[in-house]
Scaffold this motif. Sequence first.
Motif, PDB file in Angstrom:
ATOM      1  N   ASP A 142       0.837  -1.208   0.000  1.00  0.00           N
ATOM      2  CA  ASP A 142       0.000   0.000   0.000  1.00  0.00           C
ATOM      3  C   ASP A 142       0.874   1.261   0.000  1.00  0.00           C
ATOM      4  OD1 ASP A 142      -2.315  -1.506   0.004  1.00  0.00           O
ATOM      5  OD2 ASP A 142      -2.644  -1.344   2.176  1.00  0.00           O
ATOM      6  N   TRP A 143       1.961   1.220   0.777  1.00  0.00           N
ATOM      7  CA  TRP A 143       2.895   2.360   0.799  1.00  0.00           C
ATOM      8  C   TRP A 143       3.469   2.594  -0.596  1.00  0.00           C
ATOM      9  CZ3 TRP A 143       8.125   1.812  -0.396  1.00  0.00           C
ATOM     10  CH2 TRP A 143       8.905   2.963  -0.242  1.00  0.00           C
ATOM     11  N   GLN A 144       3.920   1.539  -1.250  1.00  0.00           N
ATOM     12  CA  GLN A 144       4.519   1.693  -2.576  1.00  0.00           C
ATOM     13  C   GLN A 144       3.500   2.210  -3.586  1.00  0.00           C
ATOM     14  OE1 GLN A 144       4.162   0.067  -5.697  1.00  0.00           O
ATOM     15  NE2 GLN A 144       5.996   1.009  -6.603  1.00  0.00           N
ATOM     16  N   ALA A 145       2.248   1.754  -3.466  1.00  0.00           N
ATOM     17  CA  ALA A 145       1.208   2.147  -4.411  1.00  0.00           C
ATOM     18  C   ALA A 145       0.845   3.627  -4.301  1.00  0.00           C
ATOM     19  CB  ALA A 145      -0.036   1.288  -4.204  1.00  0.00           C
ATOM     20  N   GLU A 146       1.209   4.267  -3.204  1.00  0.00           N
ATOM     21  CA  GLU A 146       0.939   5.700  -3.051  1.00  0.00           C
ATOM     22  C   GLU A 146       1.747   6.544  -4.052  1.00  0.00           C
ATOM     23  OE1 GLU A 146       0.226   5.351   1.799  1.00  0.00           O
ATOM     24  OE2 GLU A 146       1.894   6.531   0.998  1.00  0.00           O
ATOM     25  N   ASP A 147       2.904   6.028  -4.466  1.00  0.00           N
ATOM     26  CA  ASP A 147       3.763   6.755  -5.417  1.00  0.00           C
ATOM     27  C   ASP A 147       4.551   5.726  -6.228  1.00  0.00           C
ATOM     28  OD1 ASP A 147       5.283   8.548  -6.822  1.00  0.00           O
ATOM     29  OD2 ASP A 147       6.101   9.580  -5.066  1.00  0.00           O
ATOM     30  N   PRO A 148       3.866   4.955  -7.080  1.00  0.00           N
ATOM     31  CA  PRO A 148       4.522   3.808  -7.745  1.00  0.00           C
ATOM     32  C   PRO A 148       5.629   4.186  -8.709  1.00  0.00           C
ATOM     33  CG  PRO A 148       2.338   4.214  -8.666  1.00  0.00           C
ATOM     34  CD  PRO A 148       2.458   5.091  -7.457  1.00  0.00           C
ATOM     35  N   VAL A 149       5.630   5.408  -9.211  1.00  0.00           N
ATOM     36  CA  VAL A 149       6.662   5.817 -10.164  1.00  0.00           C
ATOM     37  C   VAL A 149       7.997   6.029  -9.471  1.00  0.00           C
ATOM     38  CG1 VAL A 149       7.354   7.628 -11.798  1.00  0.00           C
ATOM     39  CG2 VAL A 149       4.971   6.855 -11.729  1.00  0.00           C
ATOM     40  N   ARG A 150       7.956   6.459  -8.218  1.00  0.00           N
ATOM     41  CA  ARG A 150       9.206   6.787  -7.521  1.00  0.00           C
ATOM     42  C   ARG A 150       9.587   5.769  -6.444  1.00  0.00           C
ATOM     43  NH1 ARG A 150       9.526  12.589  -5.160  1.00  0.00           N
ATOM     44  NH2 ARG A 150       7.505  12.015  -4.261  1.00  0.00           N
ATOM     45  N   ARG A 151       8.624   5.034  -5.928  1.00  0.00           N
ATOM     46  CA  ARG A 151       8.919   4.186  -4.776  1.00  0.00           C
ATOM     47  C   ARG A 151       9.310   2.764  -5.189  1.00  0.00           C
ATOM     48  NH1 ARG A 151       4.303   6.109  -0.340  1.00  0.00           N
ATOM     49  NH2 ARG A 151       5.261   8.159   0.054  1.00  0.00           N
ATOM     50  N   THR A 152      10.310   2.234  -4.475  1.00  0.00           N
ATOM     51  CA  THR A 152      10.809   0.871  -4.684  1.00  0.00           C
ATOM     52  C   THR A 152      10.513   0.037  -3.449  1.00  0.00           C
ATOM     53  OG1 THR A 152      12.619   1.706  -6.042  1.00  0.00           O
ATOM     54  CG2 THR A 152      12.837  -0.542  -5.193  1.00  0.00           C
ATOM     55  N   LEU A 153       9.868  -1.097  -3.650  1.00  0.00           N
ATOM     56  CA  LEU A 153       9.620  -2.041  -2.565  1.00  0.00           C
ATOM     57  C   LEU A 153      10.213  -3.390  -2.959  1.00  0.00           C
ATOM     58  CD1 LEU A 153       8.316  -3.022   0.078  1.00  0.00           C
ATOM     59  CD2 LEU A 153       6.217  -3.463  -1.238  1.00  0.00           C
ATOM     60  N   VAL A 154      11.100  -3.892  -2.105  1.00  0.00           N
ATOM     61  CA  VAL A 154      11.675  -5.218  -2.300  1.00  0.00           C
ATOM     62  C   VAL A 154      11.238  -6.085  -1.128  1.00  0.00           C
ATOM     63  CG1 VAL A 154      13.767  -6.579  -2.653  1.00  0.00           C
ATOM     64  CG2 VAL A 154      13.685  -4.190  -3.422  1.00  0.00           C
ATOM     65  N   ILE A 155      10.559  -7.179  -1.432  1.00  0.00           N
ATOM     66  CA  ILE A 155      10.137  -8.139  -0.407  1.00  0.00           C
ATOM     67  C   ILE A 155      10.917  -9.422  -0.638  1.00  0.00           C
ATOM     68  CG2 ILE A 155       8.231  -9.543   0.463  1.00  0.00           C
ATOM     69  CD1 ILE A 155       6.333  -7.264  -0.351  1.00  0.00           C
ATOM     70  N   ILE A 156      11.681  -9.825   0.367  1.00  0.00           N
ATOM     71  CA  ILE A 156      12.491 -11.040   0.274  1.00  0.00           C
ATOM     72  C   ILE A 156      11.948 -12.048   1.277  1.00  0.00           C
ATOM     73  CG2 ILE A 156      14.804 -12.023   0.478  1.00  0.00           C
ATOM     74  CD1 ILE A 156      15.890  -9.212  -0.192  1.00  0.00           C
ATOM     75  N   ARG A 157      11.598 -13.230   0.776  1.00  0.00           N
ATOM     76  CA  ARG A 157      11.039 -14.290   1.610  1.00  0.00           C
ATOM     77  C   ARG A 157      12.064 -15.419   1.742  1.00  0.00           C
ATOM     78  NH1 ARG A 157       5.501 -14.457  -1.997  1.00  0.00           N
ATOM     79  NH2 ARG A 157       4.466 -12.588  -1.119  1.00  0.00           N
ATOM     80  N   PRO A 158      12.941 -15.353   2.733  1.00  0.00           N
ATOM     81  CA  PRO A 158      13.925 -16.435   2.896  1.00  0.00           C
ATOM     82  C   PRO A 158      13.277 -17.692   3.470  1.00  0.00           C
ATOM     83  CG  PRO A 158      14.586 -14.415   4.048  1.00  0.00           C
ATOM     84  CD  PRO A 158      13.145 -14.292   3.720  1.00  0.00           C
ATOM     85  N   THR A 159      13.858 -18.813   3.130  1.00  0.00           N
ATOM     86  CA  THR A 159      13.562 -20.036   3.868  1.00  0.00           C
ATOM     87  C   THR A 159      14.412 -20.001   5.143  1.00  0.00           C
ATOM     88  OG1 THR A 159      13.448 -22.456   3.692  1.00  0.00           O
ATOM     89  CG2 THR A 159      15.337 -21.361   2.655  1.00  0.00           C
ATOM     90  N   VAL A 160      14.526 -21.116   5.856  1.00  0.00           N
ATOM     91  CA  VAL A 160      15.263 -21.118   7.122  1.00  0.00           C
ATOM     92  C   VAL A 160      16.708 -20.660   6.895  1.00  0.00           C
ATOM     93  CG1 VAL A 160      15.836 -23.587   6.905  1.00  0.00           C
ATOM     94  CG2 VAL A 160      15.905 -22.496   9.142  1.00  0.00           C
ATOM     95  N   VAL A 161      17.129 -19.677   7.693  1.00  0.00           N
ATOM     96  CA  VAL A 161      18.456 -19.077   7.538  1.00  0.00           C
ATOM     97  C   VAL A 161      19.390 -19.644   8.609  1.00  0.00           C
ATOM     98  CG1 VAL A 161      19.774 -16.925   7.486  1.00  0.00           C
ATOM     99  CG2 VAL A 161      17.414 -16.972   6.622  1.00  0.00           C
TER     100      VAL A 161
END
Length: 327
Positions: A142-161
């Motif tokens: 939702d935060w990224q969608a407020e300004d999609p042209v300028r905002r970068t969102l990276v979501i990383i889903r690791p397995t067990v580290v």
Amino acid sequence: MNVIIGGSGFIGTRLSVLLSLSKKPFQIIDKSPSDFFPEKVLSADIRLPLSISFSMEPSALINLAAEHRDDIRPLSLYDEVNVDGARNVCDLAREKGINKIIFTSSVAVYGFAPLGANESAVIAPFNDYGRTKWEAEKIYKDWQAEDPVRRTLVIIRPTVVFGEGNRGNVFNLLRQIASGKFLMVGSGLNRKSMAYVENVAAFLEYSLEFKPGVHIFNYIDKPDFTMNALVAHVNKLLNRSADVKFRLPSSIGLLIGSCFDLIARITDKKYPISAIRVKKFCANSVYESAVDSTGFIPPVPLIEAIEKTVRFEFMEDHKAEKVFYSE
């Protein structure tokens, strides 16, 4: 400047080392001090609004802070840290005009996923950890969608580290094997995806260069070992027979875990054995990832990472060094 929220922890410390080596300025926000970078820490609790004054203008927020153990009490802590914390991170980004957030989620959002689940797999968390990680992901989107042209969102889903100095599930497994008293629950044919901490930290650093948009990646180091193969390899490293000496049917293991759950409720104490931990141990947890499509190359092959961890923990003397407790 990059801001690492939860930077005093296991992954955060490795990431801080990498940023330091590559001469990239960083600041740590954490409620706990850092044994490695004490001068970099700004003390704050992610559950509360983050009113922070930075010495340099931040370019990215990297959120590693989380409640993730299976035995957290009260359960409301999952929501306070993982969900409310996400809101506070987004508010900080808005306040400071920061247009890049990197968030470490988890493959726990998939629950007991089918073999080879990738980033498009069905979201079906089975516990509060996975549920609150998914809720946090939606807040960041939702935060990224407020300004999609300028905002970068990276979501990383690791397995067990896992890795040197960690006191989570992989360490507990390796310690049992090293003790010579390891008990295999189930057939041992189930496969496990794992992620080495140095590789996870390296991918976090790599993702700082991603452009505006939403980027979602599972993080797994390949290949996926069966439990039998992993135990055999560790035994060989320790100059022992590769054979698994003791085995227990999974049904009996689950019964024992349930008994410990009952005792834990009666005594209000935590035990290393529980039904959910036995179930997770016996389950397949094999994931696929789109990380290869980014051009990233993990710096440490998985087999080498296992060998480095076993040598560090059970063949060398590192008793005086910092350890990190996690699942």
